[in-house]
Design a protein around this motif. Structure first.
Motif, short mmCIF file in Angstrom:
data_model
loop_
_atom_site.label_atom_id
_atom_site.label_comp_id
_atom_site.label_asym_id
_atom_site.label_seq_id
_atom_site.Cartn_x
_atom_site.Cartn_y
_atom_site.Cartn_z
N TYR A 35 0.81 -1.22 0.00
CA TYR A 35 0.00 0.00 0.00
C TYR A 35 0.85 1.27 0.00
CZ TYR A 35 -3.80 -3.27 0.82
OH TYR A 35 -4.69 -4.30 0.70
N LEU A 38 1.08 2.05 -3.73
CA LEU A 38 -0.18 1.75 -4.41
C LEU A 38 -0.29 2.43 -5.76
CD1 LEU A 38 -2.86 0.24 -4.07
CD2 LEU A 38 -3.80 2.35 -3.12
N TRP A 41 1.62 0.60 -8.51
CA TRP A 41 1.05 -0.69 -8.86
C TRP A 41 -0.25 -0.55 -9.65
CZ3 TRP A 41 3.12 -5.48 -8.52
CH2 TRP A 41 4.32 -5.59 -7.81
N VAL A 42 -1.10 0.38 -9.27
CA VAL A 42 -2.37 0.56 -9.99
C VAL A 42 -2.10 1.09 -11.39
CG1 VAL A 42 -4.58 1.79 -10.00
CG2 VAL A 42 -3.73 0.81 -7.88
N GLU A 43 -1.19 2.02 -11.52
CA GLU A 43 -0.83 2.52 -12.84
C GLU A 43 -0.24 1.40 -13.71
OE1 GLU A 43 1.79 6.02 -15.04
OE2 GLU A 43 1.74 5.94 -12.85
N TYR A 46 -3.10 -0.89 -14.91
CA TYR A 46 -3.85 -0.22 -15.98
C TYR A 46 -3.07 -0.31 -17.30
CZ TYR A 46 -5.67 3.57 -18.85
OH TYR A 46 -6.17 4.31 -19.90
N MET A 58 -6.90 -6.80 -8.57
CA MET A 58 -6.14 -6.23 -7.45
C MET A 58 -7.03 -6.09 -6.21
SD MET A 58 -4.13 -3.12 -9.36
CE MET A 58 -2.67 -3.16 -8.30
N ILE A 60 -7.18 -3.71 -3.13
CA ILE A 60 -6.59 -2.42 -2.74
C ILE A 60 -7.46 -1.73 -1.71
CG2 ILE A 60 -5.43 -2.11 -4.97
CD1 ILE A 60 -7.62 -0.01 -5.65
N THR A 68 -4.68 8.85 -7.93
CA THR A 68 -4.61 7.49 -8.48
C THR A 68 -5.99 6.90 -8.69
OG1 THR A 68 -2.44 7.08 -7.51
CG2 THR A 68 -3.76 5.14 -8.04
N TRP A 69 -6.87 7.09 -7.72
CA TRP A 69 -8.22 6.55 -7.84
C TRP A 69 -8.91 7.10 -9.08
CZ3 TRP A 69 -10.64 2.84 -4.90
CH2 TRP A 69 -11.99 2.66 -5.15
N VAL A 73 -8.17 3.86 -11.20
CA VAL A 73 -9.21 2.96 -10.68
C VAL A 73 -10.54 3.21 -11.38
CG1 VAL A 73 -10.52 2.23 -8.64
CG2 VAL A 73 -8.06 2.67 -8.46
N SER A 76 -10.95 1.31 -14.51
CA SER A 76 -10.96 -0.15 -14.45
C SER A 76 -12.28 -0.65 -15.03
CB SER A 76 -10.79 -0.63 -13.00
OG SER A 76 -11.93 -0.29 -12.23
#
Length: 120
Positions: A35, A38, A41-43, A46, A58, A60, A68-69, A73, A76
């Motif tokens: 975390y 985060l 990892w999210v980027e 995607y 994921m 999260i 980021t959200w 996200v 997604s």
């Protein structure tokens, strides 16, 4: 350590370390990211879905107040909010934040479908 679970159409499961540095090309990937990193990892998830045909799932924390959200996200394919707070391992206390599962499909990245699931 960066550790992710990868499977493929033949249901071969393997673990990949240094997940941010490697391609997830044509893989099915489950990630419970650190975390503290985060956003990276999210980027990565995607981008791997969009450019390398990876199917990424994921777990999260819900942090809908972050860049980021809104940047990743919300692009997604699916967001599943988990009711209540998760407990990890044999801990008596729950996580101090709500959690969700997000999914990036390689074949379509638009706005997500939203769902809710029980933590039991």
């Amino acid at each position: 350590m960066q550790l992710i679970l990868i499977t493929n159409a033949a249901n071969t499961i393997r673990y990949l370390t240094i997940g941010l540095a490697k391609s997830w090309n044509n893989e099915i990937v489950f990630v419970n990211p650190p975390y503290s990193k985060l956003a990276e990892w999210v980027e990565k998830a995607y981008n791997e879905a969009k450019t390398n045909m990876a199917h990424v799932i994921m777990l999260i924390p819900v942090r809908s107040d972050t860049k980021t959200w809104h940047s990743f996200v919300m692009k997604s394919n699916k967001i599943i909010f988990i009711k209540g707070r998760l407990k990890f391992g044999g801990n008596k206390n729950s996580a101090p934040f709500p959690s969700c599962i997000i999914e990036f499909h390689p074949w379509s990245i638009n706005s997500p479908t939203i769902d809710v699931m029980s933590n039991k």
